[in-house]
Enzyme design. Structure first.
Site, PDB file in Angstrom:
ATOM      1  N   ASP A  29     -47.409 -24.728  25.031  1.00 47.77           N
ATOM      2  CA  ASP A  29     -45.992 -24.607  25.394  1.00 47.77           C
ATOM      3  C   ASP A  29     -45.212 -25.759  24.735  1.00 47.77           C
ATOM      4  OD1 ASP A  29     -44.405 -23.098  28.008  1.00 47.77           O
ATOM      5  OD2 ASP A  29     -43.445 -24.813  27.027  1.00 47.77           O
ATOM      6  N   ILE A  30     -44.082 -25.428  24.176  1.00 49.49           N
ATOM      7  CA  ILE A  30     -43.297 -26.441  23.452  1.00 49.49           C
ATOM      8  C   ILE A  30     -42.652 -27.454  24.408  1.00 49.49           C
ATOM      9  CG2 ILE A  30     -41.051 -25.264  23.358  1.00 49.49           C
ATOM     10  CD1 ILE A  30     -41.014 -25.873  20.336  1.00 49.49           C
ATOM     11  N   ASN A  85     -44.267 -15.268  35.020  1.00 51.50           N
ATOM     12  CA  ASN A  85     -42.964 -15.042  35.634  1.00 51.50           C
ATOM     13  C   ASN A  85     -42.527 -13.633  35.262  1.00 51.50           C
ATOM     14  OD1 ASN A  85     -42.738 -17.695  36.703  1.00 51.50           O
ATOM     15  ND2 ASN A  85     -42.175 -18.448  34.680  1.00 51.50           N
ATOM     16  N   GLY A  91     -37.782 -16.468  36.895  1.00 52.76           N
ATOM     17  CA  GLY A  91     -37.831 -17.556  35.925  1.00 52.76           C
ATOM     18  C   GLY A  91     -38.286 -17.146  34.540  1.00 52.76           C
ATOM     19  N   GLN A  92     -38.435 -15.836  34.308  1.00 52.62           N
ATOM     20  CA  GLN A  92     -38.852 -15.402  32.968  1.00 52.62           C
ATOM     21  C   GLN A  92     -37.698 -15.579  31.993  1.00 52.62           C
ATOM     22  OE1 GLN A  92     -40.187 -11.298  32.570  1.00 52.62           O
ATOM     23  NE2 GLN A  92     -41.067 -11.713  30.543  1.00 52.62           N
ATOM     24  N   HIS A  98     -46.430 -13.106  29.039  1.00 49.52           N
ATOM     25  CA  HIS A  98     -47.268 -14.278  28.752  1.00 49.52           C
ATOM     26  C   HIS A  98     -47.684 -14.911  30.062  1.00 49.52           C
ATOM     27  CE1 HIS A  98     -43.058 -15.551  28.956  1.00 49.52           C
ATOM     28  NE2 HIS A  98     -43.513 -16.685  29.471  1.00 49.52           N
ATOM     29  N   HIS A 100     -48.855 -18.519  31.817  1.00 46.63           N
ATOM     30  CA  HIS A 100     -48.913 -19.971  31.707  1.00 46.63           C
ATOM     31  C   HIS A 100     -50.249 -20.441  32.277  1.00 46.63           C
ATOM     32  CE1 HIS A 100     -44.401 -20.529  31.261  1.00 46.63           C
ATOM     33  NE2 HIS A 100     -44.454 -19.296  31.743  1.00 46.63           N
TER      34      HIS A 100
HETATM   35  P1  5GP Z   1     -41.024 -18.128  30.889  1.00 52.13           P
HETATM   36  O1  5GP Z   1     -39.872 -18.956  31.376  1.00 52.13           O
HETATM   37  O2  5GP Z   1     -40.542 -16.920  30.116  1.00 52.13           O
HETATM   38  O3  5GP Z   1     -42.040 -17.803  31.929  1.00 52.13           O
HETATM   39  O4  5GP Z   1     -41.810 -19.059  29.869  1.00 52.13           O
HETATM   40  C1  5GP Z   1     -41.397 -19.296  28.578  1.00 52.13           C
HETATM   41  C2  5GP Z   1     -42.066 -20.575  28.126  1.00 52.13           C
HETATM   42  O5  5GP Z   1     -41.999 -20.618  26.712  1.00 52.13           O
HETATM   43  C3  5GP Z   1     -41.423 -21.850  28.644  1.00 52.13           C
HETATM   44  O6  5GP Z   1     -42.386 -22.611  29.362  1.00 52.13           O
HETATM   45  C4  5GP Z   1     -40.942 -22.554  27.395  1.00 52.13           C
HETATM   46  O7  5GP Z   1     -41.108 -23.945  27.456  1.00 52.13           O
HETATM   47  C5  5GP Z   1     -41.781 -21.933  26.296  1.00 52.13           C
HETATM   48  N1  5GP Z   1     -41.143 -21.847  24.995  1.00 52.13           N
HETATM   49  C6  5GP Z   1     -39.849 -21.513  24.723  1.00 52.13           C
HETATM   50  N2  5GP Z   1     -39.639 -21.464  23.398  1.00 52.13           N
HETATM   51  C7  5GP Z   1     -40.834 -21.779  22.816  1.00 52.13           C
HETATM   52  C8  5GP Z   1     -41.236 -21.904  21.449  1.00 52.13           C
HETATM   53  O8  5GP Z   1     -40.469 -21.708  20.506  1.00 52.13           O
HETATM   54  N3  5GP Z   1     -42.536 -22.240  21.230  1.00 52.13           N
HETATM   55  C9  5GP Z   1     -43.418 -22.457  22.257  1.00 52.13           C
HETATM   56  N4  5GP Z   1     -44.675 -22.795  21.929  1.00 52.13           N
HETATM   57  N5  5GP Z   1     -43.060 -22.357  23.557  1.00 52.13           N
HETATM   58  C10 5GP Z   1     -41.782 -22.017  23.826  1.00 52.13           C
END
Ligand code: 5GP
Length: 111
Positions: A29-30, A85, A91-92, A98, A100
């Site tokens: 995760d970035i 999420n 929180g998605q 995906h 975590h």
């Molecule tokens: P969500 O909020 O959809 O459950 O999770 C998305 C996740 O993707 C977040 O934890 C966010 O930090 C991560 N993320 C967002 N943009 C990027 C990216 O460009 N590269 C990577 N490796 N992670 C990302």
């Protein structure tokens, strides 16, 4: 709809890849919220869990196997969280399914 993760899967955008095969990609995760914060995703595009069809559910045994192996590789097998999420109100932010995998510090109770 192609997402950031769809573009990472197609190698149009960079990422730190920790696992890859024909069906799955796992990346760091970035913006990690813990010392270990990985994202495990099927390459096939689903918006989230709710968008999966019955025939897609056979992806899950392999997903769990990948999570187990990565947890060992990153030395968090004694305690980690594996979550997705589902939907914006949960929180998605990226609309490509995906999971975590989070660990490496005490995580406490779910808030
Ligand atoms: P969500 O909020 O959809 O459950 O999770 C998305 C996740 O993707 C977040 O934890 C966010 O930090 C991560 N993320 C967002 N943009 C990027 C990216 O460009 N590269 C990577 N490796 N992670 C990302």
């Amino acid at each position: 709809m192609t997402t950031i993760f769809g573009r990472i899967i197609k190698k149009e955008l960079p990422a730190e890849v920790v696992f890859e095969n024909d069906r799955f990609l796992a990346i760091k995760d970035i913006y990690p919220i813990a010392p270990v914060h990985l994202l495990i995703m099927p390459k096939k595009e689903f918006k989230n869990l709710q968008a999966m069809q019955e025939e897609d559910l056979k992806l899950f045994p392999e997903l769990i196997e990948i999570a187990q192996k990565l947890a060992e590789e990153f030395d968090v097998e004694e305690g980690y969280r594996l979550l997705t999420n589902n939907g914006e109100s949960a929180g998605q932010t990226i609309l490509h399914l995906h999971f975590h995998l989070i660990g490496g510090r005490p995580l406490g109770a779910m808030g």
